[in-house]
Design a protein around this motif. Sequence first.
Motif, PDB file in Angstrom:
ATOM      1  N   LYS A 327       0.849  -1.191   0.000  1.00  0.00           N
ATOM      2  CA  LYS A 327       0.000   0.000   0.000  1.00  0.00           C
ATOM      3  C   LYS A 327       0.882   1.237   0.000  1.00  0.00           C
ATOM      4  CE  LYS A 327      -4.257   1.667   0.288  1.00  0.00           C
ATOM      5  NZ  LYS A 327      -5.264   1.393  -0.744  1.00  0.00           N
ATOM      6  N   ALA A 328       1.194   1.743  -1.179  1.00  0.00           N
ATOM      7  CA  ALA A 328       2.122   2.871  -1.320  1.00  0.00           C
ATOM      8  C   ALA A 328       1.667   4.100  -0.548  1.00  0.00           C
ATOM      9  CB  ALA A 328       2.288   3.214  -2.798  1.00  0.00           C
ATOM     10  N   GLU A 329       0.363   4.401  -0.615  1.00  0.00           N
ATOM     11  CA  GLU A 329      -0.148   5.611   0.036  1.00  0.00           C
ATOM     12  C   GLU A 329       0.049   5.580   1.547  1.00  0.00           C
ATOM     13  OE1 GLU A 329      -1.521   8.411  -1.431  1.00  0.00           O
ATOM     14  OE2 GLU A 329      -0.761   7.519  -3.264  1.00  0.00           O
ATOM     15  N   ALA A 330       0.068   4.391   2.137  1.00  0.00           N
ATOM     16  CA  ALA A 330       0.288   4.285   3.584  1.00  0.00           C
ATOM     17  C   ALA A 330       1.709   4.712   3.936  1.00  0.00           C
ATOM     18  CB  ALA A 330       0.026   2.863   4.043  1.00  0.00           C
ATOM     19  N   TYR A 331       2.681   4.354   3.105  1.00  0.00           N
ATOM     20  CA  TYR A 331       4.070   4.796   3.334  1.00  0.00           C
ATOM     21  C   TYR A 331       4.183   6.310   3.183  1.00  0.00           C
ATOM     22  CZ  TYR A 331       5.425  -0.123   3.048  1.00  0.00           C
ATOM     23  OH  TYR A 331       5.555  -1.473   3.275  1.00  0.00           O
ATOM     24  N   TYR A 332       3.449   6.848   2.242  1.00  0.00           N
ATOM     25  CA  TYR A 332       3.470   8.303   2.052  1.00  0.00           C
ATOM     26  C   TYR A 332       2.947   9.013   3.299  1.00  0.00           C
ATOM     27  CZ  TYR A 332       1.998  12.924   0.489  1.00  0.00           C
ATOM     28  OH  TYR A 332       1.808  14.282   0.397  1.00  0.00           O
ATOM     29  N   ILE A 333       1.825   8.511   3.841  1.00  0.00           N
ATOM     30  CA  ILE A 333       1.257   9.127   5.045  1.00  0.00           C
ATOM     31  C   ILE A 333       2.240   9.039   6.203  1.00  0.00           C
ATOM     32  CG2 ILE A 333      -0.511   8.838   6.838  1.00  0.00           C
ATOM     33  CD1 ILE A 333      -2.499   8.209   4.630  1.00  0.00           C
ATOM     34  N   LYS A 334       2.880   7.890   6.336  1.00  0.00           N
ATOM     35  CA  LYS A 334       3.851   7.742   7.421  1.00  0.00           C
ATOM     36  C   LYS A 334       4.989   8.745   7.264  1.00  0.00           C
ATOM     37  CE  LYS A 334       7.014   4.565   9.738  1.00  0.00           C
ATOM     38  NZ  LYS A 334       7.557   3.194   9.844  1.00  0.00           N
ATOM     39  N   GLY A 335       5.515   8.843   6.055  1.00  0.00           N
ATOM     40  CA  GLY A 335       6.601   9.801   5.822  1.00  0.00           C
ATOM     41  C   GLY A 335       6.156  11.227   6.113  1.00  0.00           C
ATOM     42  N   GLN A 336       4.978  11.581   5.646  1.00  0.00           N
ATOM     43  CA  GLN A 336       4.458  12.939   5.857  1.00  0.00           C
ATOM     44  C   GLN A 336       4.200  13.228   7.333  1.00  0.00           C
ATOM     45  OE1 GLN A 336       5.276  14.542   3.045  1.00  0.00           O
ATOM     46  NE2 GLN A 336       3.271  15.573   2.957  1.00  0.00           N
ATOM     47  N   LEU A 367       7.350   1.651  -4.688  1.00  0.00           N
ATOM     48  CA  LEU A 367       6.063   1.080  -5.080  1.00  0.00           C
ATOM     49  C   LEU A 367       5.323   1.923  -6.109  1.00  0.00           C
ATOM     50  CD1 LEU A 367       4.798  -0.038  -1.548  1.00  0.00           C
ATOM     51  CD2 LEU A 367       5.542  -1.546  -3.402  1.00  0.00           C
ATOM     52  N   ALA A 368       5.515   3.232  -6.043  1.00  0.00           N
ATOM     53  CA  ALA A 368       4.788   4.129  -6.953  1.00  0.00           C
ATOM     54  C   ALA A 368       5.730   5.172  -7.551  1.00  0.00           C
ATOM     55  CB  ALA A 368       3.634   4.804  -6.207  1.00  0.00           C
ATOM     56  N   PRO A 369       6.676   4.740  -8.397  1.00  0.00           N
ATOM     57  CA  PRO A 369       7.645   5.682  -8.961  1.00  0.00           C
ATOM     58  C   PRO A 369       6.997   6.773  -9.814  1.00  0.00           C
ATOM     59  CG  PRO A 369       7.751   3.569 -10.077  1.00  0.00           C
ATOM     60  CD  PRO A 369       6.899   3.371  -8.879  1.00  0.00           C
ATOM     61  N   GLU A 370       5.792   6.541 -10.253  1.00  0.00           N
ATOM     62  CA  GLU A 370       5.074   7.554 -11.018  1.00  0.00           C
ATOM     63  C   GLU A 370       3.790   7.966 -10.304  1.00  0.00           C
ATOM     64  OE1 GLU A 370       4.545   5.624 -14.791  1.00  0.00           O
ATOM     65  OE2 GLU A 370       6.426   6.416 -15.578  1.00  0.00           O
ATOM     66  N   GLY A 371       3.754   7.742  -8.998  1.00  0.00           N
ATOM     67  CA  GLY A 371       2.567   8.056  -8.220  1.00  0.00           C
ATOM     68  C   GLY A 371       2.291   9.543  -8.111  1.00  0.00           C
ATOM     69  N   ALA A 372       1.118   9.864  -7.572  1.00  0.00           N
ATOM     70  CA  ALA A 372       0.693  11.261  -7.476  1.00  0.00           C
ATOM     71  C   ALA A 372       1.634  12.095  -6.600  1.00  0.00           C
ATOM     72  CB  ALA A 372      -0.723  11.315  -6.905  1.00  0.00           C
ATOM     73  N   HIS A 373       2.314  11.450  -5.654  1.00  0.00           N
ATOM     74  CA  HIS A 373       3.189  12.192  -4.739  1.00  0.00           C
ATOM     75  C   HIS A 373       4.676  11.981  -5.046  1.00  0.00           C
ATOM     76  CE1 HIS A 373      -0.507  12.700  -2.469  1.00  0.00           C
ATOM     77  NE2 HIS A 373      -0.624  11.382  -2.378  1.00  0.00           N
ATOM     78  N   ALA A 374       4.995  11.345  -6.171  1.00  0.00           N
ATOM     79  CA  ALA A 374       6.385  10.999  -6.475  1.00  0.00           C
ATOM     80  C   ALA A 374       7.290  12.225  -6.543  1.00  0.00           C
ATOM     81  CB  ALA A 374       6.458  10.198  -7.776  1.00  0.00           C
ATOM     82  N   ALA A 375       6.843  13.250  -7.241  1.00  0.00           N
ATOM     83  CA  ALA A 375       7.658  14.463  -7.382  1.00  0.00           C
ATOM     84  C   ALA A 375       7.868  15.128  -6.023  1.00  0.00           C
ATOM     85  CB  ALA A 375       6.989  15.431  -8.355  1.00  0.00           C
ATOM     86  N   GLU A 376       6.809  15.208  -5.238  1.00  0.00           N
ATOM     87  CA  GLU A 376       6.872  15.823  -3.905  1.00  0.00           C
ATOM     88  C   GLU A 376       7.832  15.061  -3.002  1.00  0.00           C
ATOM     89  OE1 GLU A 376       3.918  16.469  -0.028  1.00  0.00           O
ATOM     90  OE2 GLU A 376       3.145  15.597  -1.899  1.00  0.00           O
ATOM     91  N   VAL A 377       7.728  13.736  -2.988  1.00  0.00           N
ATOM     92  CA  VAL A 377       8.579  12.910  -2.136  1.00  0.00           C
ATOM     93  C   VAL A 377      10.042  13.027  -2.561  1.00  0.00           C
ATOM     94  CG1 VAL A 377       9.142  10.531  -1.503  1.00  0.00           C
ATOM     95  CG2 VAL A 377       6.762  11.304  -1.495  1.00  0.00           C
ATOM     96  N   THR A 378      10.263  13.028  -3.858  1.00  0.00           N
ATOM     97  CA  THR A 378      11.632  13.178  -4.370  1.00  0.00           C
ATOM     98  C   THR A 378      12.223  14.501  -3.927  1.00  0.00           C
ATOM     99  OG1 THR A 378      11.134  11.806  -6.290  1.00  0.00           O
ATOM    100  CG2 THR A 378      13.038  13.255  -6.456  1.00  0.00           C
ATOM    101  N   GLN A 379      11.441  15.543  -3.964  1.00  0.00           N
ATOM    102  CA  GLN A 379      11.897  16.873  -3.560  1.00  0.00           C
ATOM    103  C   GLN A 379      12.231  16.905  -2.069  1.00  0.00           C
ATOM    104  OE1 GLN A 379       9.088  19.972  -4.393  1.00  0.00           O
ATOM    105  NE2 GLN A 379      10.504  21.625  -3.949  1.00  0.00           N
ATOM    106  N   VAL A 380      11.400  16.259  -1.263  1.00  0.00           N
ATOM    107  CA  VAL A 380      11.656  16.218   0.181  1.00  0.00           C
ATOM    108  C   VAL A 380      12.952  15.475   0.472  1.00  0.00           C
ATOM    109  CG1 VAL A 380      10.845  15.342   2.398  1.00  0.00           C
ATOM    110  CG2 VAL A 380       9.229  16.402   0.825  1.00  0.00           C
TER     111      VAL A 380
END
Length: 399
Positions: A327-336, A367-380
């Motif tokens: 679940k890629a979005e769950a990792y995003y939430i954790k990181g955020q 998990l989501a190299p082209e996901g909706a938050h990929a650019a944002e996560v890369t920048q962070v």
Amino acid sequence: MINRIAVKFRGRSLRLSVLLTAVMVSAAAAQAQGPAPASIHGHVNNAAGLTVPDATVRLTTDKNTDPKTVKWTYTFPVDANGDYKGTGIDPKTYLVVVTSKDVVVDYFTEQPFKAGEDKVVNFDMTRKEFVDKMTPEEKKNLEEYKKNAAVAIAANSKIANLNVALKQAREDNKAGNYEAALTSMTQATTQAPDQAILWITLGDAQLGVADKNLKAAKSSGKSPSDPDVQQKFTDAVTSYKKAIDLNAASKKPLPETAADGYNQIGQAYGKIGDAKNASDAYDNAAKAEPAKAGMYLFNEAATLYNAGKMEDAAAAADKAVAADPNKAEAYYIKGQALVQKASVDPKTQKVTVPPGCVDAYQKYLELAPEGAHAAEVTQVLTGIGETVKSSYKAGKKKS
């Protein structure tokens, strides 16, 4: 002479042949002018007005009264709707009966069929003459059946109306017409207070109204903790709990109904910032329907994150990925959630993030190299001095 005789003989023979042909044609014409066959059609129903199972309509001129040995001249099947028809009937007077499983249940004597007639014979066993011939026990059973049937028909009609209302309420909720759904389902739960699905749909309408009220309150400067705002969410929770209890008490509890109720309770508590009750509700949803635990626990993480409960959101994200590691979005939430606690060394300007934050971001990109938050996560990650380990680059996946 011989030739003349031969000619005359052949002539006589020809005339005789023509005469015989004419006689044959006349006979055929006489046969074609015989009486045209009759036909029959009609409807069959029993004393309760219902169709008769395994029914047939039979015709006979046999005077034998024993149905086991009587010779039936014609037999026509009765369909599932109670209708029948038959053709090719020789014009005569017949005894016409209807049988069920070879037992005669009704009859009409001395039924004349005229040539070419399409005769209508209905076996309506609700007629007074038929009912009058029933035994007292049969009449008692009939009245009891009618009474029960009337109750069943009324119940079925009520269910049909409730199903129509339920369908419309769901459509209203989906379209954001929460007030209409609220009115409809309030009436429905009054009529059938023991139906869990009605309470779930009522709760959805109440939750939608409460959410609208919350947004309006925020726009006017009201606090989410305002009693009026809180009460509307509490009303939704009450309906969901009612549905869960009814489902649990039913003969065949549905896991999805319980899970749906708990999931919605989690949303309601999350909207008003009650992290503890929200987490408990989502956890119960996951327990009720383990096959979808990853989804419910992700909903928990998302709800808590949206409510600004970052520590709780990070903990919920850990539970979500434990249930569904992909679940890629769950990792995003954790990181955020974790990056909110990042600190900056005033001397070196180096950014330090809590343990698990970088790993969560990297896993998201994996998990989501082209996901909706990929650019944002890369920048962070780049901003805090971390090397991006995924194949993401400028919004495109490397070949």
